[in-house]
Design a protein around this motif. Structure first.
Motif, PDB file in Angstrom:
ATOM      1  N   LEU A 180       1.164  -0.895   0.547  1.00  0.00           N
ATOM      2  CA  LEU A 180       0.332   0.297  -0.004  1.00  0.00           C
ATOM      3  C   LEU A 180       1.167   1.272   0.100  1.00  0.00           C
ATOM      4  O   LEU A 180       0.457   2.869   0.181  1.00  0.00           O
ATOM      5  CB  LEU A 180      -0.875   0.488   1.379  1.00  0.00           C
TER       6      LEU A 180
ATOM      7  N   HIS B 225       0.279   4.547   2.845  1.00  0.00           N
ATOM      8  CA  HIS B 225      -0.879   4.685   2.771  1.00  0.00           C
ATOM      9  C   HIS B 225      -1.475   4.405   4.584  1.00  0.00           C
ATOM     10  O   HIS B 225      -0.992   3.826   5.443  1.00  0.00           O
ATOM     11  CB  HIS B 225      -2.366   3.671   2.252  1.00  0.00           C
TER      12      HIS B 225
ATOM     13  N   TYR C  77      -5.306   5.415   1.970  1.00  0.00           N
ATOM     14  CA  TYR C  77      -5.451   6.940   1.699  1.00  0.00           C
ATOM     15  C   TYR C  77      -4.207   7.757   2.482  1.00  0.00           C
ATOM     16  O   TYR C  77      -3.368   7.289   2.429  1.00  0.00           O
ATOM     17  CB  TYR C  77      -6.786   7.920   1.773  1.00  0.00           C
TER      18      TYR C  77
ATOM     19  N   GLU D   3      -0.674   8.454  -3.154  1.00  0.00           N
ATOM     20  CA  GLU D   3      -1.130   7.544  -4.256  1.00  0.00           C
ATOM     21  C   GLU D   3      -1.007   5.870  -4.335  1.00  0.00           C
ATOM     22  O   GLU D   3       0.176   6.175  -4.306  1.00  0.00           O
ATOM     23  CB  GLU D   3      -0.520   8.584  -5.350  1.00  0.00           C
ATOM     24  N   PRO D   4      -1.816   5.998  -5.229  1.00  0.00           N
ATOM     25  CA  PRO D   4      -2.968   6.508  -5.239  1.00  0.00           C
ATOM     26  C   PRO D   4      -4.267   6.282  -4.502  1.00  0.00           C
ATOM     27  O   PRO D   4      -4.274   5.204  -3.429  1.00  0.00           O
ATOM     28  CB  PRO D   4      -3.707   5.217  -6.889  1.00  0.00           C
TER      29      PRO D   4
ATOM     30  N   ILE E 230      -7.563   4.498  -3.351  1.00  0.00           N
ATOM     31  CA  ILE E 230      -7.575   2.749  -3.100  1.00  0.00           C
ATOM     32  C   ILE E 230      -8.975   2.291  -2.556  1.00  0.00           C
ATOM     33  O   ILE E 230      -8.696   2.684  -0.944  1.00  0.00           O
ATOM     34  CB  ILE E 230      -6.129   1.366  -3.008  1.00  0.00           C
TER      35      ILE E 230
ATOM     36  N   CYS F 208     -11.159  -1.562  -1.259  1.00  0.00           N
ATOM     37  CA  CYS F 208     -10.952  -2.417  -1.570  1.00  0.00           C
ATOM     38  C   CYS F 208     -12.135  -3.637  -1.553  1.00  0.00           C
ATOM     39  O   CYS F 208     -12.383  -2.803  -0.219  1.00  0.00           O
ATOM     40  CB  CYS F 208      -9.550  -3.272  -0.987  1.00  0.00           C
TER      41      CYS F 208
ATOM     42  N   TRP G 242      -8.562  -9.572  -1.875  1.00  0.00           N
ATOM     43  CA  TRP G 242      -8.992  -8.497  -1.433  1.00  0.00           C
ATOM     44  C   TRP G 242      -9.406  -8.050  -3.251  1.00  0.00           C
ATOM     45  O   TRP G 242      -7.666  -7.949  -4.076  1.00  0.00           O
ATOM     46  CB  TRP G 242      -8.014  -7.923  -1.591  1.00  0.00           C
TER      47      TRP G 242
ATOM     48  N   LYS H 158      -9.095  -4.961  -5.551  1.00  0.00           N
ATOM     49  CA  LYS H 158      -8.957  -3.530  -5.741  1.00  0.00           C
ATOM     50  C   LYS H 158      -9.119  -2.497  -6.914  1.00  0.00           C
ATOM     51  O   LYS H 158      -9.963  -2.882  -8.408  1.00  0.00           O
ATOM     52  CB  LYS H 158      -6.680  -3.052  -6.136  1.00  0.00           C
TER      53      LYS H 158
ATOM     54  N   LYS I 269      -9.233   1.261  -8.044  1.00  0.00           N
ATOM     55  CA  LYS I 269      -9.422   2.419  -7.608  1.00  0.00           C
ATOM     56  C   LYS I 269     -10.252   3.716  -8.308  1.00  0.00           C
ATOM     57  O   LYS I 269     -10.883   3.612  -9.381  1.00  0.00           O
ATOM     58  CB  LYS I 269      -7.794   2.619  -9.325  1.00  0.00           C
TER      59      LYS I 269
ATOM     60  N   ASN J 287     -11.264   6.681  -9.432  1.00  0.00           N
ATOM     61  CA  ASN J 287     -10.147   8.100 -10.815  1.00  0.00           C
ATOM     62  C   ASN J 287     -11.117   9.306  -9.853  1.00  0.00           C
ATOM     63  O   ASN J 287     -12.510   9.744  -9.598  1.00  0.00           O
ATOM     64  CB  ASN J 287     -10.745   7.607 -12.035  1.00  0.00           C
TER      65      ASN J 287
ATOM     66  N   GLY K 266      -5.186  10.239  -3.599  1.00  0.00           N
ATOM     67  CA  GLY K 266      -5.271  10.025  -1.802  1.00  0.00           C
ATOM     68  C   GLY K 266      -4.636  10.696  -0.544  1.00  0.00           C
ATOM     69  O   GLY K 266      -4.420  11.054  -0.174  1.00  0.00           O
TER      70      GLY K 266
END
Length: 465
Positions: free
Chosen positions: A112, A115, A129, A132-133, A135, A137, A145, A147, A149, A151, A155
């Motif tokens: 991650l 994050h 968060y 980046e990015p 995510i 899940c 998991w 995942k 993303k 858009n 993050g």
């Protein structure tokens, strides 16, 4: 009180100087409370305990594939069906463990990249968060998991993420500013496919920044406290999900004060050490403020909230619903400044601890009137009080004592048990067991600090809430 089990883990050396997010020290229960994880970023390891049909706890081994880095757990949750344990070690890695023959095996990893991680209440979703990015899940049918993303969201800009109790919504508080959140985006989790992902930016006033946010424990409502700079008082609002699928704002207070949903979502409440602003640029009446910090204020929430309106970035005057909420204020007064106030799970009782160490327990009659049932100083000095799952007992603790108050009839509470020891750090009830108390404490052995988890049983019956 009978001690059932004690588990000890050494504290990590100089852990406080290492930049790592997550829980410092905690206990995470599975949904049925048949398993618990004793963990924290201040510890050099973690432990899983299992509870059998006779109520006895025993340790189950954690089998980490890397045998080192994953042992320091900063966040965790069990899956809804309890066949997976999800952990996050605060150092770029999320792990999934599954049980087999009284042990938990490290089954999967997800990198991650630094994050912050948030699990949903059931463990079905995970949000990552602050890097980046961004995510989200979702656990798929194969317990892996998936995942997704999202858009259009960075993050690095997200300051806080909050799952609703129903897990249908994820609120993201974010900003281009480094230290505060000025925007709110609500994600719908009805369908976690990238194609059908839905988001809405919640309408707000210009120059607002978010000081406090909370989902209702029972309804699709989102409580937000806004503050503004230069002495402008801000406001408190509730966003409600309308039939159109849009979130609409109702302003509750035309100034900011820290308020919270009660356990059943029936009331807003606060420990009233805040009186609002007399006028822009004017100082508060400090004497009046000192009187009101002995109050706990309650405001009943109507079933239907109307939406406020925005005009050129400024919220118009409060409507009839918000005025009615403020006019219905209930004041619970105490002889000493209030420190903590907590509702029972049913919402029919409220425990209040004061700076003096005095504990007040309030009860609500069938007619909806609030009255004092007990005032006691037997547990002083007190830090944080907790109700048991049924509201039958109240737990209070301080660094040298845990006290258990029990309700023996409809209007009387008395001291049912005491745990005395030095170095108590936390204490709370098993979320599903009326008679189990978990106590976290510390002792010093030379240069080593040991952290202990002790399980205690309450030998007492009483009157349900």
């Amino acid at each position: 009180m009978v001690k059932r089990l004690k588990v000890t883990i050494p504290q990590r050396a100089a852990w406080h100087s290492q930049p790592q997010a997550g829980v410092v020290l905690g206990v995470r229960f599975s949904p049925s409370c048949r398993h618990l994880l004793f963990y924290g970023r201040c510890l050099n390891d973690s432990r899983v305990l299992a509870r059998d049909d006779q109520g006895q706890w025993a340790e189950e081994h954690l089998n980490w594939s890397d045998n080192s880095r994953s042992r320091v757990v900063s966040g965790a949750n069990f899956s809804a069906c309890e066949n997976r344990l999800f952990t996050w070690n605060g150092m770029n890695r999320a792990n999934m463990l599954q049980p087999a023959h009284n042990r938990w095996n490290d089954d999967d990893k997800l990198k991650l990249s630094g994050h912050a991680v948030l699990f949903s209440p059931s463990g079905k979703y995970m949000a990552a968060y602050k890097h980046e990015p961004f995510i989200v899940c979702r656990m798929d049918n194969n317990n892996k998991w998936l995942k997704v993303k999202v858009n259009g969201l960075s993050g690095e800009l997200i300051k806080q993420a909050l799952f609703s109790t129903s897990e249908r919504y994820l609120a993201l508080l974010w900003s281009h500013l480094p230290f505060c959140a000025s925007e709110i985006t609500m994600l719908s989790l009805n369908d976690c496919s990238a194609k059908d992902w839905k988001s809405q930016s919640l309408e707000k006033c210009k120059d607002d920044y978010v000081t406090h946010a909370q989902f209702s424990p029972v309804a699709d409502q989102f409580l937000v406290g806004f503050e503004k700079s230069y002495g402008i008082p801000g406001r408190v609002s509730i966003y409600s999900l309308e039939a159109s699928g849009e979130w609409e704002e109702t302003m509750i207070f035309p100034y900011f004060c820290p308020v919270f949903f009660s356990s059943t979502g029936q009331y807003l409440f606060n420990k009233a050490s805040f009186t609002g602003f007399v006028g822009l640029g004017m100082l508060q009446d400090m004497l009046q403020d000192r009187v009101r910090d002995r109050d706990v204020l309650l405001w009943p929430i109507p079933e239907n909230l109307s939406a406020g309106s925005l005009d050129d970035g400024r919220l118009q005057q409060p409507d009839a619903v918000s005025r009615a909420i403020r006019d219905s204020e209930i004041t619970l007064r105490h002889d000493f400044p209030v420190k903590v106030a907590r509702f029972s799970p049913s919402g029919n009782h409220l425990v209040v601890s004061c700076e003096s160490g005095t504990v007040y327990i309030w009860g609500k009659s069938q007619a909806g009137q609030w009255g004092i049932e007990t005032i006691t100083e037997e547990c002083a000095p007190i830090t944080v009080p907790w109700f048991s799952p049924s509201g039958l007992h109240v737990l209070t603790w301080n660094p040298s004592m845990v006290g258990i108050l029990g309700r023996s009839d409809q209007q009387h509470w008395s001291l049912k048990g005491v745990i005395k020891q030095d170095g108590i750090l936390k204490a709370y009830f098993n979320p599903l067991s009326e008679h189990e108390v978990m106590v976290l404490g510390q002792t010093q052995n030379g240069d080593v600090t040991n952290i202990h988890l002790q399980v205690w049983e309450i030998r007492d019956a009483g009157t349900p809430d």
